[in-house]
Design a protein around this motif. Structure first.
Motif, PDB file in Angstrom:
ATOM      1  N   VAL A  84       0.850  -1.206   0.000  1.00  0.00           N
ATOM      2  CA  VAL A  84       0.000   0.000   0.000  1.00  0.00           C
ATOM      3  C   VAL A  84       0.876   1.244   0.000  1.00  0.00           C
ATOM      4  O   VAL A  84       1.636   1.474   0.954  1.00  0.00           O
ATOM      5  N   LEU A  85       0.789   2.000  -1.061  1.00  0.00           N
ATOM      6  CA  LEU A  85       1.508   3.272  -1.122  1.00  0.00           C
ATOM      7  C   LEU A  85       0.917   4.185  -0.055  1.00  0.00           C
ATOM      8  O   LEU A  85      -0.285   4.460  -0.063  1.00  0.00           O
ATOM      9  N   SER A  86       1.774   4.601   0.885  1.00  0.00           N
ATOM     10  CA  SER A  86       1.284   5.300   2.076  1.00  0.00           C
ATOM     11  C   SER A  86       2.198   6.489   2.359  1.00  0.00           C
ATOM     12  O   SER A  86       3.201   6.364   3.056  1.00  0.00           O
ATOM     13  N   PRO A  87       1.882   7.646   1.791  1.00  0.00           N
ATOM     14  CA  PRO A  87       2.812   8.784   1.868  1.00  0.00           C
ATOM     15  C   PRO A  87       3.214   9.179   3.287  1.00  0.00           C
ATOM     16  O   PRO A  87       2.397   9.203   4.199  1.00  0.00           O
ATOM     17  N   CYS A  88       4.517   9.487   3.438  1.00  0.00           N
ATOM     18  CA  CYS A  88       5.048   9.993   4.711  1.00  0.00           C
ATOM     19  C   CYS A  88       4.909  11.514   4.655  1.00  0.00           C
ATOM     20  O   CYS A  88       5.646  12.176   3.921  1.00  0.00           O
ATOM     21  N   VAL A  89       3.977  12.046   5.413  1.00  0.00           N
ATOM     22  CA  VAL A  89       3.688  13.487   5.318  1.00  0.00           C
ATOM     23  C   VAL A  89       4.839  14.344   5.850  1.00  0.00           C
ATOM     24  O   VAL A  89       4.959  15.509   5.491  1.00  0.00           O
ATOM     25  N   THR A  90       5.685  13.762   6.678  1.00  0.00           N
ATOM     26  CA  THR A  90       6.775  14.546   7.264  1.00  0.00           C
ATOM     27  C   THR A  90       8.022  14.554   6.383  1.00  0.00           C
ATOM     28  O   THR A  90       8.649  15.592   6.197  1.00  0.00           O
ATOM     29  N   PHE A  91       8.376  13.405   5.793  1.00  0.00           N
ATOM     30  CA  PHE A  91       9.653  13.330   5.080  1.00  0.00           C
ATOM     31  C   PHE A  91       9.555  13.028   3.583  1.00  0.00           C
ATOM     32  O   PHE A  91      10.548  13.091   2.881  1.00  0.00           O
ATOM     33  N   ASN A  92       8.385  12.645   3.092  1.00  0.00           N
ATOM     34  CA  ASN A  92       8.361  12.245   1.675  1.00  0.00           C
ATOM     35  C   ASN A  92       7.036  12.626   1.008  1.00  0.00           C
ATOM     36  O   ASN A  92       6.426  11.797   0.346  1.00  0.00           O
ATOM     37  N   ASP A  93       6.651  13.871   1.169  1.00  0.00           N
ATOM     38  CA  ASP A  93       5.380  14.307   0.569  1.00  0.00           C
ATOM     39  C   ASP A  93       5.565  15.633  -0.183  1.00  0.00           C
ATOM     40  O   ASP A  93       4.640  16.394  -0.347  1.00  0.00           O
ATOM     41  N   HIS A  94       6.781  15.868  -0.630  1.00  0.00           N
ATOM     42  CA  HIS A  94       7.111  17.148  -1.263  1.00  0.00           C
ATOM     43  C   HIS A  94       7.201  16.983  -2.782  1.00  0.00           C
ATOM     44  O   HIS A  94       7.156  15.862  -3.304  1.00  0.00           O
TER      45      HIS A  94
END
Lengths: 252, 85
Positions: free
Chosen positions: A210-220
């Motif tokens: 499941v692609l699950s974006p890391c809002v702190t380190f990998n959502d840019h």
């Protein structure tokens, strides 16, 4: 004359259990983390399928993803194992007690790096368990370094570009002999819920990446695991709908 | 599925067969080459025997099996030894 209104009937599922029994502790993950959405879908799937949480064992390794079993099915059995070693613990658990429904939650680092050897053998053995990879392409618990599923050309917040070829866990699982392989996106509630329900009816290893974006380190911008990128590049191979054996088919 | 449930896959863009292993792998790689990712049930093999079946394990939890079912008696041991002489 005092009028008493009867209390509304409590909402229960097909085995008479209330939704609160399927919940876990309060999440300590970042607000907006894709992993929290996955936990919610797991709660929905187990509740709607009428699975008694006491018949379930939750397993995990180490990482943000591996913390998440604390946030669902609070009355189930649980084992938070050593980094990358969840597959062997899960194998032992289901061999010792085949009546348990096993659900393992891992991350892209826990699976693709530290636990890749264990992952390989779990897939080829077709151990009856659901194996969820909460895939954000980075090590969120240690400040967001690239993980083995990071795409070539993907950029860290610091500007560092990944030039290592990613491991595609789904392609690898199929090659190794897994008998149920799916990919979804934490932001696609409907598809993920249908896949989870289907996996509960499968006998064998059900791998769900499941692609699950890391809002702190990998959502840019520049990340290939961000919410924006996932929404724009998600290509469903088909619409998944699942009808459990206890429901009648209705035509909409 | 094993328990009588039914899985329906509605085809959208192409004729996708999730039981076709080679096509599943091809689809994953082709979509990745385009910078996209294929979602849904990519591959399923419902009839493949699981590990418990391959090991011929009993249905009950091992911890609940009575001694007579997990510890062969002296006669079984004697028979085994005789067969090896």
């Amino acid at each position: 004359m005092a009028v008493t209104t009867p209390e509304p009937a409590k909402k229960t599922n097909r085995i008479g259990l209330e939704p609160t029994l399927y919940r876990g502790g309060k999440t300590t993950l970042c607000a907006g983390c894709g992993h929290n959405a996955i936990s919610e879908r797991i709660i929905d799937a187990f509740y709607e399928m009428g699975i008694n949480p006491k018949n379930v064992i939750k397993l995990s390794g180490i990482g943000c993803s591996s913390k998440s079993p604390a946030y669902f099915l609070g009355t189930s059995h649980g084992f938070n194992s050593v980094h990358g070693r969840m597959p062997s613990v899960g194998t032992g658990a289901v061999l010792a007690n085949g009546t348990l429904i096993a659900i393992g939650v891992s991350g892209d680092g826990d699976t693709g790096a530290i636990g890749i050897g264990q992952f390989v053998h779990l897939m080829r053995r077709n151990v009856p368990m659901i194996y969820i990879i909460e895939d954000n392409g980075c090590y969120g618990l240690t400040k967001g370094q690239f993980s083995p599923t990071a795409d070539v050309g993907s950029k860290l917040k610091t500007g560092v570009v990944n030039d290592l070829t990613p491991i595609d866990t789904c392609a690898l699982a199929i090659e190794l002999g897994a008998s149920f392989v799916a990919r979804s996106f934490s932001g696609d509630k409907k598809q993920l819920l249908a896949i989870l329900k289907a996996s509960l009816s499968h006998r064998g290893t059900a791998l769900i990446d499941v692609l699950s974006p890391c809002v702190t380190f990998n959502d840019h911008e520049g990340s290939t695991k961000s919410y924006a990128y996932a929404k724009d590049h998600d290509e469903p191979v088909g619409e998944v709908s699942f009808v459990p054996f206890f429901e009648d088919i209705s035509i909409e | 599925m094993h328990d009588g449930s039914r899985l329906y896959l509605k085809k959208v863009a192409e004729d996708y067969d999730p039981t076709d292993k080679l096509n599943a792998v091809r689809t994953i790689h082709e979509t990745a080459q385009r910078g996209e990712f294929a979602t849904g049930i990519l591959y399923v093999e419902p009839e493949k025997p699981d590990f418990l079946k391959l090991l011929n394990l009993v249905d009950e939890p091992l911890a609940l099996l009575p001694t007579e079912r997990v510890r062969p008696g002296r006669e079984v041991l004697t028979e085994l030894m005789d067969s090896l002489r």
